[in-house]
Design a protein around this motif. Structure first.
Motif, short mmCIF file in Angstrom:
data_model
loop_
_atom_site.label_atom_id
_atom_site.label_comp_id
_atom_site.label_asym_id
_atom_site.label_seq_id
_atom_site.Cartn_x
_atom_site.Cartn_y
_atom_site.Cartn_z
N ALA A 163 -45.35 51.59 6.64
CA ALA A 163 -46.17 52.68 6.13
C ALA A 163 -46.13 52.67 4.62
O ALA A 163 -45.16 52.18 4.01
N ILE A 164 -47.18 53.21 4.00
CA ILE A 164 -47.27 53.26 2.55
C ILE A 164 -47.81 54.62 2.14
O ILE A 164 -48.73 55.15 2.77
N SER A 165 -47.23 55.19 1.11
CA SER A 165 -47.63 56.51 0.65
C SER A 165 -48.99 56.45 -0.04
O SER A 165 -49.50 55.39 -0.39
N SER A 166 -49.53 57.63 -0.29
CA SER A 166 -50.87 57.72 -0.87
C SER A 166 -50.94 57.09 -2.25
O SER A 166 -51.96 56.48 -2.60
N ASN A 167 -49.89 57.21 -3.05
CA ASN A 167 -49.93 56.68 -4.41
C ASN A 167 -49.27 55.31 -4.53
O ASN A 167 -49.00 54.84 -5.63
N GLU A 168 -48.99 54.67 -3.37
CA GLU A 168 -48.38 53.34 -3.30
C GLU A 168 -46.95 53.32 -3.84
O GLU A 168 -46.35 52.26 -3.98
N GLY A 169 -46.41 54.51 -4.13
CA GLY A 169 -45.07 54.53 -4.70
C GLY A 169 -43.95 54.38 -3.70
O GLY A 169 -42.82 54.12 -4.08
N SER A 170 -44.27 54.52 -2.42
CA SER A 170 -43.23 54.48 -1.40
C SER A 170 -43.71 53.71 -0.19
O SER A 170 -44.83 53.91 0.28
N THR A 171 -42.87 52.82 0.27
CA THR A 171 -43.16 52.07 1.50
C THR A 171 -41.97 52.18 2.44
O THR A 171 -40.84 52.46 2.01
N SER A 172 -42.23 51.94 3.70
CA SER A 172 -41.19 51.99 4.71
C SER A 172 -41.47 50.90 5.73
O SER A 172 -42.63 50.66 6.07
N TYR A 173 -40.42 50.24 6.20
CA TYR A 173 -40.58 49.15 7.15
C TYR A 173 -39.60 49.29 8.30
O TYR A 173 -38.46 49.75 8.13
N ALA A 174 -40.02 48.84 9.46
CA ALA A 174 -39.10 48.70 10.58
C ALA A 174 -38.11 47.59 10.26
O ALA A 174 -38.46 46.61 9.58
N ASP A 175 -36.90 47.72 10.72
CA ASP A 175 -35.89 46.71 10.44
C ASP A 175 -36.32 45.34 10.95
O ASP A 175 -35.98 44.31 10.34
N SER A 176 -37.06 45.31 12.02
CA SER A 176 -37.44 44.04 12.65
C SER A 176 -38.42 43.24 11.80
O SER A 176 -38.58 42.03 12.02
N VAL A 177 -39.09 43.87 10.84
CA VAL A 177 -40.08 43.16 10.03
C VAL A 177 -39.72 43.14 8.55
O VAL A 177 -40.40 42.47 7.76
N LYS A 178 -38.69 43.83 8.18
CA LYS A 178 -38.31 43.93 6.77
C LYS A 178 -38.02 42.54 6.21
O LYS A 178 -37.32 41.74 6.83
N GLY A 179 -38.61 42.26 5.05
CA GLY A 179 -38.43 40.96 4.44
C GLY A 179 -39.46 39.93 4.87
O GLY A 179 -39.57 38.87 4.27
N ARG A 180 -40.21 40.23 5.92
CA ARG A 180 -41.25 39.30 6.41
C ARG A 180 -42.64 39.88 6.24
O ARG A 180 -43.60 39.14 5.98
N PHE A 181 -42.79 41.19 6.42
CA PHE A 181 -44.09 41.85 6.34
C PHE A 181 -44.17 42.67 5.05
O PHE A 181 -43.17 43.22 4.59
N THR A 182 -45.38 42.78 4.51
CA THR A 182 -45.63 43.58 3.32
C THR A 182 -46.88 44.42 3.53
O THR A 182 -47.94 43.87 3.85
N ILE A 183 -46.74 45.72 3.34
CA ILE A 183 -47.89 46.62 3.44
C ILE A 183 -48.39 46.91 2.02
O ILE A 183 -47.58 47.07 1.09
N SER A 184 -49.69 46.97 1.87
CA SER A 184 -50.29 47.30 0.58
C SER A 184 -51.61 48.00 0.84
O SER A 184 -52.12 48.00 1.96
N ARG A 185 -52.16 48.57 -0.21
CA ARG A 185 -53.43 49.27 -0.07
C ARG A 185 -54.26 49.10 -1.33
O ARG A 185 -53.71 48.94 -2.43
N ASP A 186 -55.56 49.17 -1.16
CA ASP A 186 -56.50 49.14 -2.27
C ASP A 186 -57.38 50.37 -2.11
O ASP A 186 -58.30 50.39 -1.29
N ASN A 187 -57.06 51.40 -2.87
CA ASN A 187 -57.80 52.66 -2.71
C ASN A 187 -59.25 52.52 -3.13
O ASN A 187 -60.11 53.26 -2.65
N ALA A 188 -59.54 51.60 -4.04
CA ALA A 188 -60.93 51.40 -4.46
C ALA A 188 -61.77 50.82 -3.33
O ALA A 188 -62.99 51.04 -3.28
N LYS A 189 -61.12 50.10 -2.42
CA LYS A 189 -61.82 49.49 -1.30
C LYS A 189 -61.59 50.23 0.02
O LYS A 189 -62.05 49.79 1.07
N ASN A 190 -60.85 51.33 -0.05
CA ASN A 190 -60.53 52.08 1.18
C ASN A 190 -59.93 51.18 2.25
O ASN A 190 -60.30 51.25 3.43
#
Length: 124
Positions: free
Chosen positions: A50-77
């Motif tokens: 999960a990623i916060s609205s301002n991209e300042g905070s992310t959270s990952y399940a232990d099973s994917v930490k270090g392998r998966f990356t969540i990001s967002r582009d608010n300009a592109k929704n």
């Protein structure tokens, strides 16, 4: 009302990579927390990232930490999930979800809107 449409799933060999995308409608996209969840056959839907609205905070399940990356582009929704080092255990339908509050949470019930999902299959 928010509509979410996932894309980018597919079949990949173990060790490979995929990038999932989730395009959202709605004017308040930048104020929403966005999350990725997955559901494997015969299992309950589980939190991935999960990623916060301002991209300042992310959270990952232990099973994917270090392998998966969540990001967002608010300009592109759009929210993304970059998945590297995929394993057969990552095989599932992946769903994106949005939450009207700005802080990320792992709780499924805290998310208000859900996409239809995209299938990810990892072969050994």
């Amino acid at each position: 009302q928010v509509q979410l449409v996932e894309s980018g799933g597919g079949l990949v060999q173990a060790g490979g990579s995929l990038r999932l995308s989730c395009a959202a409608s709605g004017r308040a996209f930048s104020s929403y927390t966005l999350g990725w969840f997955r559901q494997a056959p015969g299992k309950e839907r589980e939190f991935v990232a999960a990623i916060s609205s301002n991209e300042g905070s992310t959270s990952y399940a232990d099973s994917v930490k270090g392998r998966f990356t969540i990001s967002r582009d608010n300009a592109k929704n759009t929210v993304y999930l970059q998945m590297n080092g995929l394993k057969p255990d990552d095989t599932a339908i992946y769903y994106c979800a949005s939450r009207v509050f700005p802080t990320p949470t792992r709780s499924l019930s805290s998310y208000n809107y859900w996409g239809q999902g995209t299938q990810v299959t990892v072969s050994s």
